[in-house]
Write an enzyme that holds these catalytic residues in place. Sequence first.
Site, PDB file in Angstrom:
ATOM      1  CG  ASP A 123       9.983   6.128  -9.945  1.00 31.01           C
ATOM      2  OD1 ASP A 123      10.610   7.199 -10.067  1.00 31.01           O
ATOM      3  OD2 ASP A 123      10.523   5.049  -9.657  1.00 31.01           O
ATOM      4  CG  ASP A 163      10.839   0.904  -8.548  1.00 30.20           C
ATOM      5  OD1 ASP A 163      10.805   2.146  -8.437  1.00 30.20           O
ATOM      6  OD2 ASP A 163      11.868   0.286  -8.887  1.00 30.20           O
TER       7      ASP A 163
END
Length: 223
Positions: free
Chosen positions: A18, A183
């Site tokens: 990410d 996350d």
Amino acid sequence: MHLRKTGAKMKINTIIYDYGGVIMTSAQEEAVRRFSEIGIVPDLMPLDKYNQQGVFLALEDGSITADEFRDELNRRCGRNNTHDDYRWACLGYVGEIPKRNLQLFRLLRQKGYRQLLLSNTNPYMMSWAMSPDFDGEGRALCDYLDACYCSYELRMLKPNPAIFQFVIDHENITPETTIFVDDNESNIRVARDMGFHTLQPINGVDWTTDLLHQLDDFGGMTR
């Protein structure tokens, strides 16, 4: 730091990252401050760390262009903000690009791992990330990774399984030999359900050692 391994041990050959909260640290308060400075208060555009809404969601899923985003927010706030104004505000989300992350990308490239970006993001943010300004040394994000998959280009958002399947098919990879680093718990959950090995960092906390340990567990690193 949350690590999760699934299934039998197979050698990892691909890592998917990410962007916000992983490659870069996220600074939401600064983004809110910048948007407020150009007249976009939270009532006009709620800003969320993970789940965008309304016009910002439309920007990230590719439903509208950066210019359409600018025009709509200008209409709402009664200002004539420019493209650069909104780019500056969006870049408020960038806390820092930790050097340890860039060093890890170089190391893993040397070791032969394929490294990918899969991010819910927008063209304002990526215009900076894909420029020589990204690392402060004249290199762009794409100089560190093998391919970048952005939500607004694919017109899909995580955690929709379809965006993961697109990367699987396009890259010809298998989840069992891939670690997904994100996350966001919702994204991690879907990736895990699809068979990916996962690592869930905490924004601002060093996750690189945990990833190396996970790779060691799969017999893939000799540091």
